[in-house]
Design an enzyme around this catalytic site. Sequence first.
Site, PDB file in Angstrom:
ATOM      1  N   HIS A 131      44.280  25.984  37.310  1.00  0.00           N
ATOM      2  CA  HIS A 131      44.194  24.625  37.246  1.00  0.00           C
ATOM      3  C   HIS A 131      45.132  23.762  37.941  1.00  0.00           C
ATOM      4  CE1 HIS A 131      46.991  25.598  34.145  1.00  0.00           C
ATOM      5  NE2 HIS A 131      47.205  24.084  33.784  1.00  0.00           N
TER       6      HIS A 131
ATOM      7  N   HIS B 248      47.683  21.589  37.100  1.00  0.00           N
ATOM      8  CA  HIS B 248      48.642  21.321  36.845  1.00  0.00           C
ATOM      9  C   HIS B 248      49.713  22.140  37.515  1.00  0.00           C
ATOM     10  CE1 HIS B 248      47.358  20.085  32.401  1.00  0.00           C
ATOM     11  NE2 HIS B 248      47.534  19.017  33.328  1.00  0.00           N
TER      12      HIS B 248
ATOM     13  N   ASP C 236      52.682  23.254  37.320  1.00  0.00           N
ATOM     14  CA  ASP C 236      53.398  24.490  37.016  1.00  0.00           C
ATOM     15  C   ASP C 236      52.594  25.663  37.475  1.00  0.00           C
ATOM     16  OD1 ASP C 236      52.005  23.791  35.122  1.00  0.00           O
ATOM     17  OD2 ASP C 236      53.085  24.747  33.466  1.00  0.00           O
ATOM     18  N   HIS C 237      51.282  25.589  37.761  1.00  0.00           N
ATOM     19  CA  HIS C 237      50.240  26.724  38.344  1.00  0.00           C
ATOM     20  C   HIS C 237      50.140  26.750  39.684  1.00  0.00           C
ATOM     21  CE1 HIS C 237      49.491  28.069  34.119  1.00  0.00           C
ATOM     22  NE2 HIS C 237      50.299  26.842  33.986  1.00  0.00           N
TER      23      HIS C 237
ATOM     24  N   HIS D 240      41.399  23.204  28.006  1.00  0.00           N
ATOM     25  CA  HIS D 240      42.765  22.532  28.472  1.00  0.00           C
ATOM     26  C   HIS D 240      42.757  20.973  28.572  1.00  0.00           C
ATOM     27  CE1 HIS D 240      46.971  22.782  29.119  1.00  0.00           C
ATOM     28  NE2 HIS D 240      46.865  22.960  30.713  1.00  0.00           N
TER      29      HIS D 240
ATOM     30  N   ASP E 127      45.817  28.357  30.758  1.00  0.00           N
ATOM     31  CA  ASP E 127      46.321  27.390  29.574  1.00  0.00           C
ATOM     32  C   ASP E 127      45.229  27.135  28.879  1.00  0.00           C
ATOM     33  OD1 ASP E 127      48.741  27.297  31.005  1.00  0.00           O
ATOM     34  OD2 ASP E 127      48.834  25.316  31.380  1.00  0.00           O
TER      35      ASP E 127
ATOM     36  N   HIS F 141      54.015  31.837  29.621  1.00  0.00           N
ATOM     37  CA  HIS F 141      53.963  30.472  29.495  1.00  0.00           C
ATOM     38  C   HIS F 141      54.696  29.747  28.369  1.00  0.00           C
ATOM     39  CE1 HIS F 141      51.986  26.290  29.908  1.00  0.00           C
ATOM     40  NE2 HIS F 141      51.892  26.760  31.158  1.00  0.00           N
TER      41      HIS F 141
HETATM   42 ZN   LIG Z   1      48.480  23.192  32.157  1.00  0.00          ZN
END
Ligand SMILES: [Zn+2]
Length: 301
Positions: free
Chosen positions: A60, A62, A64-65, A139, A209, A267
């Site tokens: 996805h 976000h 941090d990914h 999510h 997530d 995570h």
């Molecule tokens: Zn996320």
Amino acid sequence: LKLTILGNNSAIPAYGRHPTAQILQIHQTSILIDCGEGTWMQMQRFGVRSKNLKYIFISHLHGDHYFGLPGLLTSLSLQGREKPLTLFAPPGLRAILEQIFSVADTQLSYALHIQEWNPSGEILFENDEFLLRNFPTQHRIICSGLVVEKKEGLRHLQIEACRQSEVPQSEYLKLKKGADFITKKGERISNVELTTSATPAKVYAYSADTIFNQASVPHIKNADLLYYESTFCEADKDKASKRFHSTAKQAAQIAQLANVKKLMLGHFSSRYQELEIFQQEAQSVFRNSEVSIEGVSYEID
Ligand SMILES: [Zn+2]
């Protein structure tokens, strides 16, 4: 099937932990699953070679990914990579990358095939050795988990038995695929006398997530290893659901419902320095649970 954890933290790098990234190796093929900030550096640090990297899956959008992705794709190009690379991307990522490469006037040295996945889940890729499929998670934005199924391989030859029955080498592949052997005199020798079972199929499931939601269970059923997000521990359960994340205990409940062999937690929120509590809480529900450690390679068996 071997999993190397490059990053097991959530949004903010903390306590030596990095945002999400992991490498799954199947024979000579590597798949990068998510690509948080610093992924390229983590690969160098842990001696993960990019030579076998053929596929990247991003769960996805976000940061941090995937904030490590433009850097990684560019670094591969600066190293002169020629082999093509396939990126299984969430809807929208193609436009982001095209914009980055366009304003920087970047021409990659290799072909980058961007395949945007269907948010409701589909088979992304399949060959004789393995299959990749995504499945939806719940999510704050569109998000997908990934399942990697390594297929059952060929049967193993019993070389001594083959010699005694004078099986020519040209027949070996047929035997490995399960055929009986017919001797020159026309006698049939059963396959099981000449071979032993193939190494069984293995399944790896990556949750990405998600809020606690049993809808993912059928997609990850009976996996040999389930990597599940546990951003929070039980004391912060309310925060977990507000932010569409899970706790260690919820991860364990999913592992139990899905009847997986082993659960690996990851995570983690940067609010926690120590992770022992995660393991304890998960193990109270699902015994075969452990906290993932960056730089460690786990054989999936
Ligand atoms: Zn996320």
